[in-house]
Design a protein around this motif. Structure first.
Motif, short mmCIF file in Angstrom:
data_model
loop_
_atom_site.label_atom_id
_atom_site.label_comp_id
_atom_site.label_asym_id
_atom_site.label_seq_id
_atom_site.Cartn_x
_atom_site.Cartn_y
_atom_site.Cartn_z
N GLY A 47 84.04 90.12 5.70
CA GLY A 47 84.43 91.08 6.73
C GLY A 47 85.99 91.70 6.51
O GLY A 47 86.64 90.89 5.95
N ASN A 48 86.25 92.45 7.29
CA ASN A 48 87.69 92.99 7.26
C ASN A 48 88.21 93.33 5.83
O ASN A 48 89.53 92.88 5.65
CB ASN A 48 88.49 92.10 7.97
N LYS A 49 87.63 93.62 4.89
CA LYS A 49 88.14 93.98 3.66
C LYS A 49 87.15 95.07 2.53
O LYS A 49 86.00 95.13 3.19
CB LYS A 49 88.17 92.69 2.80
N ARG A 50 87.62 95.38 1.76
CA ARG A 50 86.57 96.39 0.93
C ARG A 50 85.88 95.17 -0.03
O ARG A 50 86.44 94.29 -0.40
CB ARG A 50 87.38 97.19 0.06
N PHE A 83 82.71 100.30 -4.56
CA PHE A 83 83.45 99.71 -3.40
C PHE A 83 82.75 100.21 -2.20
O PHE A 83 82.28 101.34 -2.08
CB PHE A 83 84.78 99.90 -3.14
N VAL A 84 82.76 99.16 -1.21
CA VAL A 84 82.25 99.68 0.05
C VAL A 84 82.88 98.98 1.12
O VAL A 84 83.80 98.03 0.98
CB VAL A 84 80.53 99.18 0.49
N GLY A 104 74.73 96.62 6.09
CA GLY A 104 75.56 95.66 6.76
C GLY A 104 75.50 95.40 8.11
O GLY A 104 74.24 95.55 8.90
N PRO A 105 76.52 95.58 8.98
CA PRO A 105 76.54 94.94 10.36
C PRO A 105 75.88 96.26 11.13
O PRO A 105 75.67 97.19 10.68
CB PRO A 105 78.22 95.05 10.46
N ALA A 106 75.54 95.80 12.44
CA ALA A 106 74.64 96.56 13.04
C ALA A 106 75.17 97.77 13.46
O ALA A 106 74.55 98.78 13.72
CB ALA A 106 74.61 95.79 14.47
N THR A 107 76.59 97.93 13.49
CA THR A 107 77.18 99.35 13.55
C THR A 107 77.17 100.26 12.62
O THR A 107 77.68 101.38 12.66
CB THR A 107 78.71 99.02 14.35
#
Length: 378
Positions: A47-50, A83-84, A104-107
């Motif tokens: 998390g918190n990165k590309r 990249f994502v 990826g994450p729920a949001t």
């Protein structure tokens, strides 16, 4: 691990493995997806990165049926990359195409990617698909060779959709009404869907008749307090395919798709170590070894089981082989044993497995088939 123990393990490995490759990824991955027979896709999940999505060409030795001897190319080679901006929890290739789908994450929505041609080394985004995820859950995805290309996706049983990749047109929604979180989605064939919920409830749905479903709960209600995942035998595409179900409590149950409530074989798996969660729990069928399954997700090992002689007794089952290379060869920054985050079998090489761990290690290993090694746990 102490140097002496490491050296002892390395000496043992000479007799236990035919091949053992140790690669180091820039970031750990929880996906290993084959693209054809010669390359794989991996993607970061931090998390918190590309995060990078990479298509890697496997070493030449893994591309041939015969032993090629010494090969000039022994490393993974980056063929394409992209990249994502969020973690990648699942990645699937659309068969017979250059499309990839990630979740990826729920949001976050599902993202559709395309692998560039040979003269372009990029994996580039081509679209998104809205997701309807429950709180703190993420979309599981499955793909098949439908035309036009489609993806099955969702995080809850009552919100599983089949969507066209290129147009984002929703083809259908499965007619399930329970809100159970989903652990596994897969296709039995191009039109038949298998779904396993975390509580062990399972369904089969024909996407041509999405309002009609066969259902059952593996192991009965008594075992529904655990988290379950499942895998369908890859070489059987008829309606009675065998299903391997594994729980976070160490239960292993084999059924077939005609009746999920009637176990055919059962056993207990010794969980090799404590886990902070069951997010990496994974079971796979070996594509080239009849009746063999592999399990990972708790600790730094991958266990191989031969289920041929199992019966209905819920007793402890000894692994045919245990790969402990990640726990022996690696250590995370907090000095904890790495956890195996993903594993998959080679499409056609017997006894060849790829496994990745939380320290960024990626192992390709082929264990010896001698009787002595079958009884040994590494």
């Amino acid at each position: 691990m102490e140097d002496e123990q490491y050296e002892e393990w390395m000496l043992q490995s000479i007799g236990l493995y035919k091949d053992l490759h140790d690669f180091e990824l820039q970031d750990p991955t929880r996906v290993i997806e084959w693209i054809g027979d010669n390359s794989i896709c991996v993607a970061g999940y931090e998390g918190n990165k590309r995060n990078e999505i990479l298509q890697l060409l496997v070493p030449q030795k893994l591309q041939t049926t015969e032993n090629p001897g010494l090969c000039p190319e022994r490393d993974l080679k980056v063929e394409h990359g992209g990249f994502v901006d969020e973690p990648v929890y699942s990645l699937k290739h659309i068969p017979q195409s250059s499309f990839l789908v990630t979740s990826g994450p729920a949001t976050c929505p599902l993202r559709v990617w395309k692998i560039g041609p040979e003269d372009r080394d990029v994996i580039y985004p081509v679209g998104t698909i809205p997701s309807e995820n429950g709180e703190d859950s993420w979309s599981k995805i499955a793909t098949t060779s439908l035309a036009p290309p489609c993806v099955l996706h969702g995080s809850q049983a009552n919100k599983i959709h089949l969507t066209e990749i290129e147009s984002s047109k929703r083809v259908c929604t499965l007619g399930l009404y329970v809100r159970d979180p989903v652990s596994v989605l897969s296709f039995l064939d191009s039109r038949t869907v298998f779904l396993c919920c975390k509580n062990g409830r399972q369904y089969i749905v024909d996407v041509r008749q999405p309002r009609s479903a066969a259902e059952g709960i593996v192991g009965g209600e008594a075992l529904s307090d655990a988290t379950w995942c499942a895998a369908v035998q890859p070489w059987k595409e008829e309606a009675c395919s065998m299903v391997a179900c594994v729980s976070s409590n160490g239960h292993m149950i084999l059924t077939d798709t005609r009746d999920f409530t009637a176990p055919l074989k059962r056993g207990m798996w010794h969980i090799p170590g404590p886990s902070l969660s069951d997010q990496f729990l994974n079971v796979c069928w070996a594509p080239s070894l009849v009746d063999c399954i592999s399990i990972s997700g708790y600790g730094g090992s991958v266990d191989i089981f031969d289920t041929k002689c199992w019966d209905l007794s819920m007793q402890s089952r000894e692994p045919l082989f245990t790969h402990r290379g990640h726990s022996v060869m690696g250590a995370c920054g907090n000095r904890r044993e790495p956890v195996v985050t993903a594993h998959t079998w080679h499409p056609w090489k017997e006894r060849t497995v790829l496994s990745a761990a939380s320290d960024g290690s990626l192992h390709v290993w082929n264990w010896s088939d001698s009787q002595a090694c079958k009884k040994t746990q590494l």
